[in-house]
Design an enzyme around this catalytic site. Structure first.
Site, PDB file in Angstrom:
ATOM      1  N   GLY A 135      10.439   9.989  -1.764  1.00  0.00           N
ATOM      2  CA  GLY A 135      11.465   9.114  -1.201  1.00  0.00           C
ATOM      3  C   GLY A 135      11.184   8.754   0.240  1.00  0.00           C
ATOM      4  N   THR A 147       0.819  -1.226   0.000  1.00  0.00           N
ATOM      5  CA  THR A 147       0.000   0.000   0.000  1.00  0.00           C
ATOM      6  C   THR A 147       0.847   1.268   0.000  1.00  0.00           C
ATOM      7  OG1 THR A 147      -0.039  -0.162   2.407  1.00  0.00           O
ATOM      8  CG2 THR A 147      -1.941  -1.073   1.238  1.00  0.00           C
ATOM      9  N   GLY A 148       2.166   1.143   0.117  1.00  0.00           N
ATOM     10  CA  GLY A 148       3.029   2.318   0.204  1.00  0.00           C
ATOM     11  C   GLY A 148       3.358   2.906  -1.162  1.00  0.00           C
ATOM     12  N   VAL A 204       6.243   3.008  -2.717  1.00  0.00           N
ATOM     13  CA  VAL A 204       7.050   2.070  -3.520  1.00  0.00           C
ATOM     14  C   VAL A 204       6.219   0.842  -3.876  1.00  0.00           C
ATOM     15  CG1 VAL A 204       9.099   0.581  -3.540  1.00  0.00           C
ATOM     16  CG2 VAL A 204       9.239   2.864  -2.530  1.00  0.00           C
ATOM     17  N   HIS A 259      14.464  12.387  -8.132  1.00  0.00           N
ATOM     18  CA  HIS A 259      15.613  13.007  -7.487  1.00  0.00           C
ATOM     19  C   HIS A 259      16.544  13.563  -8.572  1.00  0.00           C
ATOM     20  CE1 HIS A 259      14.187  11.066  -3.965  1.00  0.00           C
ATOM     21  NE2 HIS A 259      15.102  10.135  -3.803  1.00  0.00           N
ATOM     22  N   CYS A 313      17.863   4.789  -3.569  1.00  0.00           N
ATOM     23  CA  CYS A 313      17.428   5.492  -4.785  1.00  0.00           C
ATOM     24  C   CYS A 313      18.475   6.478  -5.326  1.00  0.00           C
ATOM     25  CB  CYS A 313      16.125   6.219  -4.525  1.00  0.00           C
ATOM     26  SG  CYS A 313      16.003   6.979  -2.901  1.00  0.00           S
ATOM     27  N   SER A 362      -4.054  -1.474   7.144  1.00  0.00           N
ATOM     28  CA  SER A 362      -4.685  -1.449   5.821  1.00  0.00           C
ATOM     29  C   SER A 362      -5.122  -2.840   5.352  1.00  0.00           C
ATOM     30  CB  SER A 362      -3.772  -0.779   4.795  1.00  0.00           C
ATOM     31  OG  SER A 362      -2.517  -1.360   4.828  1.00  0.00           O
ATOM     32  N   ARG A 410      21.659  -4.199   2.891  1.00  0.00           N
ATOM     33  CA  ARG A 410      22.486  -3.797   1.750  1.00  0.00           C
ATOM     34  C   ARG A 410      23.980  -4.016   1.946  1.00  0.00           C
ATOM     35  NH1 ARG A 410      19.388   1.821   1.216  1.00  0.00           N
ATOM     36  NH2 ARG A 410      17.529   1.097   0.119  1.00  0.00           N
TER      37      ARG A 410
HETATM   38  P1  NAP Z   1       5.336   4.312   2.664  1.00  0.00           P
HETATM   39  O1  NAP Z   1       4.623   4.972   1.554  1.00  0.00           O
HETATM   40  O2  NAP Z   1       5.305   4.935   4.005  1.00  0.00           O
HETATM   41  O3  NAP Z   1       4.789   2.798   2.780  1.00  0.00           O
HETATM   42  C1  NAP Z   1       5.152   1.948   3.816  1.00  0.00           C
HETATM   43  C2  NAP Z   1       4.544   0.573   3.560  1.00  0.00           C
HETATM   44  O4  NAP Z   1       4.991  -0.314   4.576  1.00  0.00           O
HETATM   45  C3  NAP Z   1       3.032   0.552   3.600  1.00  0.00           C
HETATM   46  O5  NAP Z   1       2.552  -0.404   2.700  1.00  0.00           O
HETATM   47  C4  NAP Z   1       2.772   0.129   5.023  1.00  0.00           C
HETATM   48  O6  NAP Z   1       1.510  -0.506   5.190  1.00  0.00           O
HETATM   49  C5  NAP Z   1       3.867  -0.897   5.202  1.00  0.00           C
HETATM   50  N1  NAP Z   1       4.121  -1.138   6.618  1.00  0.00           N
HETATM   51  C6  NAP Z   1       4.462  -0.241   7.550  1.00  0.00           C
HETATM   52  N2  NAP Z   1       4.561  -0.834   8.767  1.00  0.00           N
HETATM   53  C7  NAP Z   1       4.270  -2.137   8.563  1.00  0.00           C
HETATM   54  C8  NAP Z   1       4.184  -3.258   9.427  1.00  0.00           C
HETATM   55  N3  NAP Z   1       4.408  -3.155  10.735  1.00  0.00           N
HETATM   56  N4  NAP Z   1       3.852  -4.461   8.891  1.00  0.00           N
HETATM   57  C9  NAP Z   1       3.608  -4.570   7.580  1.00  0.00           C
HETATM   58  N5  NAP Z   1       3.671  -3.543   6.711  1.00  0.00           N
HETATM   59  C10 NAP Z   1       4.002  -2.336   7.195  1.00  0.00           C
HETATM   60  O7  NAP Z   1       6.861   4.125   2.350  1.00  0.00           O
HETATM   61  P2  NAP Z   1       7.599   3.830   0.940  1.00  0.00           P
HETATM   62  O8  NAP Z   1       8.136   5.087   0.389  1.00  0.00           O
HETATM   63  O9  NAP Z   1       6.751   2.992   0.066  1.00  0.00           O
HETATM   64  O10 NAP Z   1       8.868   3.060   1.442  1.00  0.00           O
HETATM   65  C11 NAP Z   1       8.825   1.797   2.010  1.00  0.00           C
HETATM   66  C12 NAP Z   1      10.234   1.340   2.295  1.00  0.00           C
HETATM   67  O11 NAP Z   1      10.915   1.124   1.069  1.00  0.00           O
HETATM   68  C13 NAP Z   1      11.096   2.404   3.010  1.00  0.00           C
HETATM   69  O12 NAP Z   1      10.989   2.333   4.387  1.00  0.00           O
HETATM   70  C14 NAP Z   1      12.485   2.116   2.510  1.00  0.00           C
HETATM   71  O13 NAP Z   1      13.098   1.124   3.335  1.00  0.00           O
HETATM   72  C15 NAP Z   1      12.229   1.533   1.163  1.00  0.00           C
HETATM   73  N6  NAP Z   1      12.540   2.511   0.124  1.00  0.00           N
HETATM   74  C16 NAP Z   1      13.565   2.244  -0.647  1.00  0.00           C
HETATM   75  C17 NAP Z   1      13.914   3.115  -1.624  1.00  0.00           C
HETATM   76  C18 NAP Z   1      15.130   2.852  -2.389  1.00  0.00           C
HETATM   77  O14 NAP Z   1      15.887   3.745  -2.495  1.00  0.00           O
HETATM   78  N7  NAP Z   1      15.346   1.696  -2.946  1.00  0.00           N
HETATM   79  C19 NAP Z   1      13.198   4.262  -1.874  1.00  0.00           C
HETATM   80  C20 NAP Z   1      12.136   4.532  -1.082  1.00  0.00           C
HETATM   81  C21 NAP Z   1      11.823   3.636  -0.074  1.00  0.00           C
HETATM   82  P3  NAP Z   1       0.208   0.249   5.809  1.00  0.00           P
HETATM   83  O15 NAP Z   1      -0.586   0.727   4.637  1.00  0.00           O
HETATM   84  O16 NAP Z   1      -0.494  -0.855   6.522  1.00  0.00           O
HETATM   85  O17 NAP Z   1       0.690   1.324   6.705  1.00  0.00           O
HETATM   86  N1  12T Z   2      15.188   7.712   4.386  1.00  0.00           N
HETATM   87  O1  12T Z   2      16.052   3.164   0.884  1.00  0.00           O
HETATM   88  O2  12T Z   2      13.839   9.529   3.120  1.00  0.00           O
HETATM   89  O3  12T Z   2      17.397   3.632   2.499  1.00  0.00           O
HETATM   90  O4  12T Z   2      14.151   9.641   0.960  1.00  0.00           O
HETATM   91  C1  12T Z   2      15.359   5.801   0.778  1.00  0.00           C
HETATM   92  C2  12T Z   2      14.836   7.071   0.838  1.00  0.00           C
HETATM   93  C3  12T Z   2      15.767   5.805   3.112  1.00  0.00           C
HETATM   94  C4  12T Z   2      16.447   3.907   1.768  1.00  0.00           C
HETATM   95  C5  12T Z   2      14.217   9.045   2.049  1.00  0.00           C
HETATM   96  C6  12T Z   2      15.250   7.086   3.182  1.00  0.00           C
HETATM   97  C7  12T Z   2      15.829   5.212   1.902  1.00  0.00           C
HETATM   98  C8  12T Z   2      14.779   7.693   2.036  1.00  0.00           C
END
Ligand code: NAP
Ligand code: 12T
Length: 337
Positions: free
Chosen positions: A163, A15-16, A18, A245, A132, A44, A103
């Site tokens: 991000g 649902t997030g 990403v 970005h 990212c 959710s 990582r």
């Molecule tokens: P986001 O929009 O805040 O979404 C977070 C997601 O995680 C939602 O689906 C949320 O579900 C779920 N979640 C949170 N707590 C949970 C729990 N206790 N159990 C199960 N699911 C849970 O964040 P996002 O931007 O998509 O980022 C998610 C993660 O991806 C980040 O924390 C980061 O580690 C990673 N990320 C990586 C990159 C990269 O550079 N490769 C870039 C951005 C993010 P709900 O709907 O239930 O809250």
């Molecule tokens: N805090 O994947 O806030 O390690 O833009 C990516 C993006 C962590 C990560 C951000 C973050 C990551 C952010």
């Protein structure tokens, strides 16, 4: 992994920001999904997400979520990946993890498919998706490294709010409206107002005065490029942009650069698009890179004082190549595509 007609795929954090992009990309690229399991928190569970014209009910992530799953794409934050990644692997899944949890683990490959797909072994377990900001930078650095060998990189980032997830997208929207209406900004996700501002602060500050985001750019670049001698000097900044970005990059190489050759090697590199006709006001922009798969590079120019130094501007969609697209490309490699 064992080849099949179609695979059982789970998205953790579906649902997030990403996770939703992962669903779109699996669909766009026609990834052979037999069943898609969408996992998130209890908050959710029961809501629905659209996939291939149907609706998928979101389930709460539990220890038994991974039974029968072939590939699990994680993007629910580092602590969820730390806790549930090994549980998924024990259930027989291959995990592609978007968080920073695994990582830098020496046992875990850190993969950008165009650069180091060969680091994925025969029975990978967890494969980490890089940060990212790092992914888009190394996409531009790799062809330059291959031709000129890089000594040092000085980079400043201009990172979008997506991000930091869905809540940050809502915060920039609400604050922009509030500030234009003369109302207070009420920061919640960030420590300061992000609307009409630039914050030299991404992720947490470490004891060395750098942020964790900056240190990811240092350490992940070396690991992905397979060259621990590359020096990276980063400053990461949050700007009031929704998606994509941008980065200003200064690269010092071991030998003199030829700008025509640089342009050619970047143009030939898969996943990179050179947009560099400044006379026509053509250069990469967040507004043109958002929603695109390619990493855009422009403003290519040799340093005024040093012919071994190159300056450029690189822009990429942080939710696509910076996260979901790179993860799905890794999954494609796993299934032999
Ligand atoms: P986001 O929009 O805040 O979404 C977070 C997601 O995680 C939602 O689906 C949320 O579900 C779920 N979640 C949170 N707590 C949970 C729990 N206790 N159990 C199960 N699911 C849970 O964040 P996002 O931007 O998509 O980022 C998610 C993660 O991806 C980040 O924390 C980061 O580690 C990673 N990320 C990586 C990159 C990269 O550079 N490769 C870039 C951005 C993010 P709900 O709907 O239930 O809250
Ligand atoms: N805090 O994947 O806030 O390690 O833009 C990516 C993006 C962590 C990560 C951000 C973050 C990551 C952010």
């Amino acid at each position: 992994m064992k080849q099949k007609e179609a695979y059982e795929v789970a998205v953790v954090g579906a649902t997030g920001a990403v996770g939703r992009t992962m669903l779109s990309i699996l669909e766009e690229r026609d990834f052979p999904v037999a069943n898609l399991t969408c996992l998130a928190s209890a908050r959710s569970a029961g809501s629905t997400l659209s996939f291939r014209g149907g609706e998928i009910t979101v389930q709460e992530l539990t220890e038994s979520s991974f039974n029968g799953i072939d590939i699990a794409l994680f993007s629910a934050g580092g602590s969820i990946s730390k806790q549930y990644g090994p549980i998924a692997v024990a259930a027989g899944c291959i995990v592609v993890d978007n968080s920073s949890a695994w990582r830098m683990d020496p046992q875990v490959p850190l993969v950008v498919p165009e650069i180091n797909v060969s680091t994925i072994g025969d029975s990978p377990g967890i494969i980490a998706n890089p940060n990212c900001s790092t992914i888009q930078m190394v996409m531009a650095l790799k062809p330059i490294q291959d031709l000129y060998k890089i000594k040092r990189v000085v980079v400043s980032t201009y990172q979008s709010v997506s991000g930091s997830g869905q809540k940050a997208i809502e915060e920039l929207t609400a604050q922009t409206r509030a500030v234009l209406d003369g109302n207070p900004a009420n920061p919640e996700v960030y420590p300061h107002q992000i609307a009409f501002n630039c914050l030299p602060h991404i992720d947490v500050f470490l004891d060395n005065g750098y942020t964790k985001e900056e240190m990811k750019m240092v350490n992940e670049t070396r690991k992905i490029m397979g060259d621990d001698s590359i020096e990276v000097s980063p400053t990461t900044v949050r700007v009031p942009v929704m998606v994509a970005h941008s980065e200003s990059v200064n690269v010092e190489c071991e030998r003199e650069l030829n700008l025509t050759e640089v342009r050619e090697c970047l143009t030939a590199f898969p996943g990179v698009k050179v947009i560099d006709t400044p006379a026509n006001n053509e250069y990469p922009l967040a507004s043109s890179a958002a929603g695109k798969d390619e990493v855009q590079v422009g403003r290519l120019r040799i340093d005024l004082a040093n012919p071994r130094v190159l300056n450029f501007w690189v822009v990429g969609d942080n939710l696509r190549k910076g996260a979901a697209l790179n993860a799905v490309q890794i999954a494609e490699k796993l299934i032999g595509q």
